[in-house]
Structures are given as C-alpha cells and as structure tokens.
Design an enzyme around this catalytic site. Structure first.
Site, short mmCIF file in Angstrom:
data_model
loop_
_atom_site.label_atom_id
_atom_site.label_comp_id
_atom_site.label_asym_id
_atom_site.label_seq_id
_atom_site.Cartn_x
_atom_site.Cartn_y
_atom_site.Cartn_z
N ASP A 161 0.96 -1.18 0.07
CA ASP A 161 -0.05 -0.17 0.01
C ASP A 161 0.78 1.37 0.06
OD1 ASP A 161 -1.44 2.34 0.53
OD2 ASP A 161 -2.70 1.06 1.97
N ASN A 201 2.23 5.80 -10.20
CA ASN A 201 0.86 5.53 -11.02
C ASN A 201 -0.25 5.45 -10.18
OD1 ASN A 201 -0.88 4.81 -13.51
ND2 ASN A 201 -0.65 2.88 -12.11
N TYR A 214 -9.36 15.03 -5.42
CA TYR A 214 -8.43 14.46 -6.40
C TYR A 214 -7.66 15.59 -7.02
CZ TYR A 214 -7.52 11.71 -10.84
OH TYR A 214 -7.00 11.26 -11.85
N LYS A 274 -3.80 15.93 -7.19
CA LYS A 274 -3.10 16.12 -8.64
C LYS A 274 -2.43 17.56 -8.81
CE LYS A 274 -4.29 12.04 -9.97
NZ LYS A 274 -3.11 10.91 -10.17
P1 NAD Z 1 -6.76 1.85 -12.22
O1 NAD Z 1 -7.73 2.05 -11.16
O2 NAD Z 1 -6.84 0.94 -13.09
O3 NAD Z 1 -5.43 1.81 -11.51
C1 NAD Z 1 -5.19 2.49 -10.32
C2 NAD Z 1 -4.39 1.41 -9.46
O4 NAD Z 1 -3.88 1.64 -8.18
C3 NAD Z 1 -5.21 0.15 -9.31
O5 NAD Z 1 -4.63 -0.99 -9.64
C4 NAD Z 1 -5.55 0.21 -7.77
O6 NAD Z 1 -5.46 -1.09 -7.12
C5 NAD Z 1 -4.20 0.80 -7.35
N1 NAD Z 1 -3.80 1.43 -5.92
C6 NAD Z 1 -5.05 2.06 -5.24
N2 NAD Z 1 -4.61 2.46 -4.26
C7 NAD Z 1 -3.28 2.00 -4.00
C8 NAD Z 1 -2.56 1.96 -2.81
N3 NAD Z 1 -2.99 2.63 -1.73
N4 NAD Z 1 -1.30 1.43 -2.86
C9 NAD Z 1 -1.04 0.65 -4.03
N5 NAD Z 1 -1.78 0.71 -5.44
C10 NAD Z 1 -2.87 1.35 -4.94
O7 NAD Z 1 -6.96 3.17 -12.93
P2 NAD Z 1 -5.76 4.17 -13.82
O8 NAD Z 1 -6.70 4.86 -14.86
O9 NAD Z 1 -5.02 3.08 -14.55
O10 NAD Z 1 -5.35 4.96 -12.74
C11 NAD Z 1 -3.83 5.17 -13.01
C12 NAD Z 1 -3.54 6.46 -12.56
O11 NAD Z 1 -3.70 7.38 -13.88
C13 NAD Z 1 -4.09 7.10 -11.42
O12 NAD Z 1 -2.95 7.95 -10.74
C14 NAD Z 1 -5.02 7.92 -11.92
O13 NAD Z 1 -5.42 9.17 -11.21
C15 NAD Z 1 -4.47 8.48 -13.17
N6 NAD Z 1 -5.32 9.19 -14.29
C16 NAD Z 1 -6.24 8.22 -14.85
C17 NAD Z 1 -7.12 8.87 -15.95
C18 NAD Z 1 -8.23 8.03 -16.44
O14 NAD Z 1 -8.89 8.49 -17.36
N7 NAD Z 1 -8.00 6.68 -16.58
C19 NAD Z 1 -7.09 10.36 -16.18
C20 NAD Z 1 -5.94 10.90 -15.52
C21 NAD Z 1 -5.31 10.44 -14.43
#
Ligand code: NAD
Length: 263
Positions: free
Chosen positions: A69, A96, A169, A173
C-alpha cells in the site's frame, strides 16, 4: 542512418505502482518490451498482478509482483527493499497508483478527503523519496542510462483543470505538480529527472462507465478534440519516452496526453 531505437530501457529496473490494472499494467508491459526488469506493485489484486508478470515472462521478460500500500511509509520502504533485493537497484519509478472518490465538498468527510490525498499525493512523496535515496546512493551507471534515475508521476489534466465533486482528487493532482517540480529542481544536479504525465480520459477501471459501456465511450470520445477516448498504451508509450535517454534534457515538466481535452 543510425540504428533505430531498440530496447530503450535495456538493463534498467522499473518499479510501477498500482500496476495490476489500467495505465500501470500497460506501462509495465511496455517497459518490459523495451528491455526493463519490471517490478509490479499492487494493493490487493494478486491474481491480476500475477497475470501481468506472466504476460511479461511468457514474452521473455523479467517481472516480479510485490504487494504494498503506497500510502503507508513502512510498506513503501519494504517495497523498495524487495525490488532492490530482486534486481540489485532501481532506475525508474512510475508513481501511478491513484484513486478517485466523487463527492461534493459539503458532503465530503475528513476521512474521504484524507484517503485520496494519502494515496495520490503522500504516496507519490513516499515512493519518490525512496527512489531518490537509491538513485543518489548508486549514481550514474553509464552502460544503462545518462541519468542516475528517472521518476514519472502519473498525474492528470486535473493538475490544472478544476473538476466539480472531485476537490480531493484535483487537490492531490495539483499538489503532485508542484511536488514534482520542486523535487525535479532539487534532484537535477544529481542527474535525476522527474516529470509528470497528465492523462485525459483513458479507458481503465477508474472510469467504470467508459470501460463497460461502448456507447458512453463513443459519446465521450466525440466530445474530445481528437475524437477518441485514450487507451492505457497511449500513456505507457509516453512513460517509456520519459524514462529513456531520448528525453535526457527533459525534467520538471508535465506531458499532457489527452487528445487535446485540456484545451
Ligand atoms: P486503475 O484504477 O486501473 O489504476 C489504479 C491502480 O492503483 C489500481 O490497480 C489500484 O489497485 C492501485 N492502487 C490504489 N490505491 C493503492 C494503494 N494505496 N497502494 C497501491 N496501489 C494502489 O486506474 P488508472 O486509470 O489506470 O489509474 C492510474 C493513474 O492514472 C491514477 O493515478 C489516476 O489518477 C491517473 N489518471 C487516470 C485517468 C483515466 O482517465 N483513466 C485520467 C487521469 C489520470
């Protein structure tokens, strides 16, 4: 003509947090394809994390899945210790892991505020701190990279675009943006490069509606200047470039990968 870029991350170790799904998963696979030894951090979904390591190993790459975590200091320390025990060092951190929790400010509990800040912002600080410690200790290994280390923070277009019902959020960010820039300034003389990627709308589990509903995805795509929703690989490719020596003079910047959404 010089040889085309080939295995741009050969001999390097990349740790990607939250890499069992979405952008992290695609980045782990893409970095392994470029020759990196990959460490896949995951929170709880061990089956999905193992699936990512299997994909990489079946293709002849090196991968290990480690549960941690990233909002917990001791777990982050243990995570880095395990990566270094496995591969000897770490050259690339992709910070990420992230979460969203939609709520109007007046309905948001302190706990809901802190949870998002703890994972997205404090988690980035904790992982970056361990990475910088290791990069400084090891220094440059010229055979693998011109830099002593690279950090890529997966931020969002919402590091500068406000978003109603997502104040926790956007605060996290926006915080990552100045954390990234301040760390980049501090670390540059040590030949450590730190940048962010600001994704727009990407098809991942964080957006369940656009993940499952093709019509909703198509509708959202039509509202984006480039007329499509992003794929995790769009971000993964940008992360590879930021981790490679092709971007050796790039530090302290955010690369928006959003099909023009932030415009
Ligand atoms: P996702 O939910 O698939 O990925 C997020 C991952 O982080 C998940 O696998 C989750 O289990 C893990 N996670 C959450 N809390 C955690 C913790 N405490 N310790 C370890 N792992 C943890 O979604 P995603 O879109 O792949 O998100 C990845 C990043 O991209 C994030 O930071 C998100 O804010 C950013 N992001 C995504 C989008 C989008 O549209 N998908 C847009 C802008 C930014």
């Amino acid at each position: 003509m010089e040889k085309l870029p080939f295995k741009r991350l050969k001999g390097q170790t990349a740790l990607i947090t939250g890499a069992a799904t979405g952008i992290g998963r695609a980045t782990a696979i893409q970095m392994a394809r470029e020759g990196a030894n990959v460490a896949i951090d995951y929170l709880s979904d061990s089956a999905r994390a193992r699936e990512v390591t299997k994909i990489i190993k079946d293709a002849g790459g090196k991968a290990v899945a480690i549960q941690a975590d990233i909002s917990r200091e001791e777990q982050v320390k243990t995570l880095f210790r395990k990566v270094i025990e496995t591969y000897g060092t770490v050259h690339i951190l992709v910070s990420n892991a992230g979460i969203q929790n939609e709520k109007a400010v007046d309905k948001m509990s302190l706990e809901e505020w802190q949870k998002v800040i703890n994972v997205n912002l404090t988690g980035t600080f904790l992982c970056a701190r361990e990475a910088i410690r290791e990069f400084k200790k090891r220094g440059i290994q010229e055979q693998v990279s011109r830099a002593a280390g690279k950090i890529i923070c997966i931020s969002s277009i919402h590091d500068q675009v406000p978003w109603a019902r997502h104040a926790n959020y956007t605060a996290s960010k926006g915080g990552i943006m100045l954390l990234m820039k301040s760390m980049a300034l501090e670390a540059a003389p040590h030949k450590i490069r730190i940048n962010s990627i600001g994704p727009g709308a990407i098809k991942t589990p964080i957006n369940p509606k656009i993940m499952k509903d093709a019509r909703a995805r198509e509708k959202l795509g039509q509202s984006i200047p480039y007329r499509r929703v992003g794929e995790p690989e769009d971000i993964a490719m940008a992360a590879v470039w930021l981790a490679s020596d092709e971007s050796d003079y790039v530090t302290g910047t955010t690369l928006y990968v959003d099909g023009g959404m932030g415009l």
